[in-house]
Design a protein around this motif. Structure first.
Motif, PDB file in Angstrom:
ATOM      1  N   GLY A 115       0.836  -1.198   0.000  1.00  0.00           N
ATOM      2  CA  GLY A 115       0.000   0.000   0.000  1.00  0.00           C
ATOM      3  C   GLY A 115       0.868   1.243   0.000  1.00  0.00           C
ATOM      4  N   ARG A 116       0.345   2.309   0.584  1.00  0.00           N
ATOM      5  CA  ARG A 116       1.140   3.530   0.685  1.00  0.00           C
ATOM      6  C   ARG A 116       2.225   3.333   1.731  1.00  0.00           C
ATOM      7  NH1 ARG A 116      -0.610   9.775   2.345  1.00  0.00           N
ATOM      8  NH2 ARG A 116       1.509  10.602   2.079  1.00  0.00           N
ATOM      9  N   ILE A 117       3.473   3.599   1.340  1.00  0.00           N
ATOM     10  CA  ILE A 117       4.586   3.462   2.267  1.00  0.00           C
ATOM     11  C   ILE A 117       4.525   4.597   3.286  1.00  0.00           C
ATOM     12  CG2 ILE A 117       7.082   3.348   2.514  1.00  0.00           C
ATOM     13  CD1 ILE A 117       5.778   0.981   1.041  1.00  0.00           C
ATOM     14  N   THR A 118       4.578   4.230   4.566  1.00  0.00           N
ATOM     15  CA  THR A 118       4.439   5.221   5.634  1.00  0.00           C
ATOM     16  C   THR A 118       5.711   5.427   6.437  1.00  0.00           C
ATOM     17  OG1 THR A 118       3.576   3.493   7.101  1.00  0.00           O
ATOM     18  CG2 THR A 118       1.962   4.810   5.859  1.00  0.00           C
TER      19      THR A 118
ATOM     20  N   ALA B 193      19.092   9.213  13.061  1.00  0.00           N
ATOM     21  CA  ALA B 193      18.649  10.166  12.040  1.00  0.00           C
ATOM     22  C   ALA B 193      17.233   9.856  11.595  1.00  0.00           C
ATOM     23  CB  ALA B 193      19.590  10.127  10.835  1.00  0.00           C
ATOM     24  N   VAL B 194      16.550  10.892  11.121  1.00  0.00           N
ATOM     25  CA  VAL B 194      15.231  10.767  10.504  1.00  0.00           C
ATOM     26  C   VAL B 194      15.334  11.277   9.072  1.00  0.00           C
ATOM     27  CG1 VAL B 194      12.816  11.487  10.549  1.00  0.00           C
ATOM     28  CG2 VAL B 194      14.032  11.065  12.704  1.00  0.00           C
ATOM     29  N   VAL B 195      14.843  10.480   8.136  1.00  0.00           N
ATOM     30  CA  VAL B 195      14.855  10.848   6.725  1.00  0.00           C
ATOM     31  C   VAL B 195      13.410  11.008   6.254  1.00  0.00           C
ATOM     32  CG1 VAL B 195      15.579  10.198   4.391  1.00  0.00           C
ATOM     33  CG2 VAL B 195      16.959   9.511   6.369  1.00  0.00           C
ATOM     34  N   THR B 196      13.121  12.139   5.628  1.00  0.00           N
ATOM     35  CA  THR B 196      11.818  12.341   4.999  1.00  0.00           C
ATOM     36  C   THR B 196      11.931  12.001   3.518  1.00  0.00           C
ATOM     37  OG1 THR B 196      11.306  14.119   6.550  1.00  0.00           O
ATOM     38  CG2 THR B 196       9.964  13.993   4.547  1.00  0.00           C
ATOM     39  N   PHE B 197      10.978  11.222   3.017  1.00  0.00           N
ATOM     40  CA  PHE B 197      10.996  10.797   1.619  1.00  0.00           C
ATOM     41  C   PHE B 197       9.989  11.589   0.796  1.00  0.00           C
ATOM     42  CE2 PHE B 197      13.065   7.387   3.819  1.00  0.00           C
ATOM     43  CZ  PHE B 197      14.022   6.939   2.926  1.00  0.00           C
ATOM     44  N   ALA B 198      10.165  11.534  -0.512  1.00  0.00           N
ATOM     45  CA  ALA B 198       9.366  12.366  -1.409  1.00  0.00           C
ATOM     46  C   ALA B 198       7.871  12.117  -1.264  1.00  0.00           C
ATOM     47  CB  ALA B 198       9.809  12.146  -2.854  1.00  0.00           C
ATOM     48  N   GLY B 199       7.481  10.894  -0.971  1.00  0.00           N
ATOM     49  CA  GLY B 199       6.069  10.598  -0.818  1.00  0.00           C
ATOM     50  C   GLY B 199       5.510  10.930   0.545  1.00  0.00           C
ATOM     51  N   GLY B 200       6.357  11.474   1.419  1.00  0.00           N
ATOM     52  CA  GLY B 200       5.916  11.839   2.755  1.00  0.00           C
ATOM     53  C   GLY B 200       6.282  10.847   3.836  1.00  0.00           C
TER      54      GLY B 200
END
Length: 312
Positions: free
Chosen positions: A136-139, A212-219
């Motif tokens: 589904g949508r990757i969270t 670390a925290v990484v934010t991805f393009a899909g949110g």
């Protein structure tokens, strides 16, 4: 295919074994001729102290030098018309990575960077699930590389734990494998927020612990933990969560097989004229995230990954 191995240290011996199992080890190059001889006595080839002297004898070069010396050897080999395998990381700066990529394009030869965990069956299955939308949508995602390295590990090699040649600590040297897997599964990273520390080692310039925290393009949000201060050490773990399902990749008993599979993929890529599974562009992206982690930790601010001028 005839290979020259450059760098006859611990990782170089591992590559020598893989080359001997999949192709031909024709030359071993090391500035310590006796060390080169020890490798050739086990796996074949002739020992040399000059890479340039090897070019007439080989078709490809495997670069197993300290991380900060990767670009110089790889570019020299590509300019000589040789295919190249580079031990991770691609190098320790984006400028060096870009030199390799430019030389690869100009030469028309194939270059790959080692990230053998992509070749584990569990990793392949996980990537297929993500690609087909089964999760589904990757969270969110998790990359954990929680190792133990005693002080003697850093003391044994003067370049380890230095910014100039190691390029960083637990994340650059050990955790980058898990970072590559996380990016392969989750897509394009756009921002990083991080902290680093040196908590269990002396006489090193770099971190032994990263969060670390990484934010991805899909949110989606990904977390990265990398350390060489987790005694007695624990298996690498990468997880990806979606709103339909999740996948978890744990430690595998077949990493040597996966490593050999990457060499096989490289040889097939050369023969078929296609890109290898792990390209120099992939390796550059993983490096950019690692460098963004360090920059965020240094400045205490989030770092955007849009053009990455801050670490060029």
């Amino acid at each position: 295919m005839r290979f020259a191995l450059v760098g006859a240290g611990v990782i170089g011996e591992a590559h020598a074994r893989l080359i001997a199992a999949s192709a031909e080890l024709a030359v071993v190059v090391d500035n310590d001729l006796e060390r080169a001889r020890r490798v050739t006595s086990r796996f074949g080839g002739i020992p040399l102290t000059s890479l340039a002297e090897a070019f007439d004898l080989v078709d490809a070069v495997s670069v197993c030098l300290p991380s900060g010396a990767h670009a110089d050897a790889a570019v020299l080999a590509l300019q000589a018309g040789k295919h190249v395998v580079i031990e991770k990381p691609i190098d320790i700066t984006l400028a060096a990575a870009d030199r390799i990529i430019a030389a690869e394009r100009a030469s028309g030869r194939t270059a790959a960077v080692i990230s053998q965990r992509r070749f584990q069956p569990e990793s392949v299955a996980a990537q297929r699930l993500v690609a087909t939308g089964a999760l589904g949508r990757i969270t969110s995602g998790i990359a954990e590389s929680t190792f133990w390295r005693p002080q003697s590990y850093y003391d044994a090699k003067p370049w380890r734990g230095t910014w100039a040649l190691d390029g960083g600590g637990a994340l650059m040297n050990q955790g980058i494998h898990a970072v590559d897997l996380l990016l392969w599964l989750m897509g394009e990273p756009v921002e990083v927020l991080a902290r680093t520390a040196c908590l269990a080692h002396d006489r090193i310039e770099v971190e032994d612990t990263v969060a670390a925290v990484v934010t991805f393009a899909g949110g989606a949000l990904g977390t990265i933990t990398a350390t060489t201060a987790a005694n007695p050490g624990h298996p690498v773990r990468v997880a990806v969560h979606g709103d339909r399902d999740s996948v978890v990749i744990g430690e595998s008993d077949d990493l040597d097989v996966a490593h050999l599979a990457q060499y096989t993929d490289f040889l097939e890529a050369v023969q078929e004229g296609r890109p290898p599974l792990v390209t120099t562009a992939d390796a550059r992206r993983a490096l950019a995230v690692v460098l963004a982690v360090y920059e965020s930790a240094r400045t205490g601010t989030p770092i955007a990954l849009n053009g990455d001028p801050w670490c060029a």
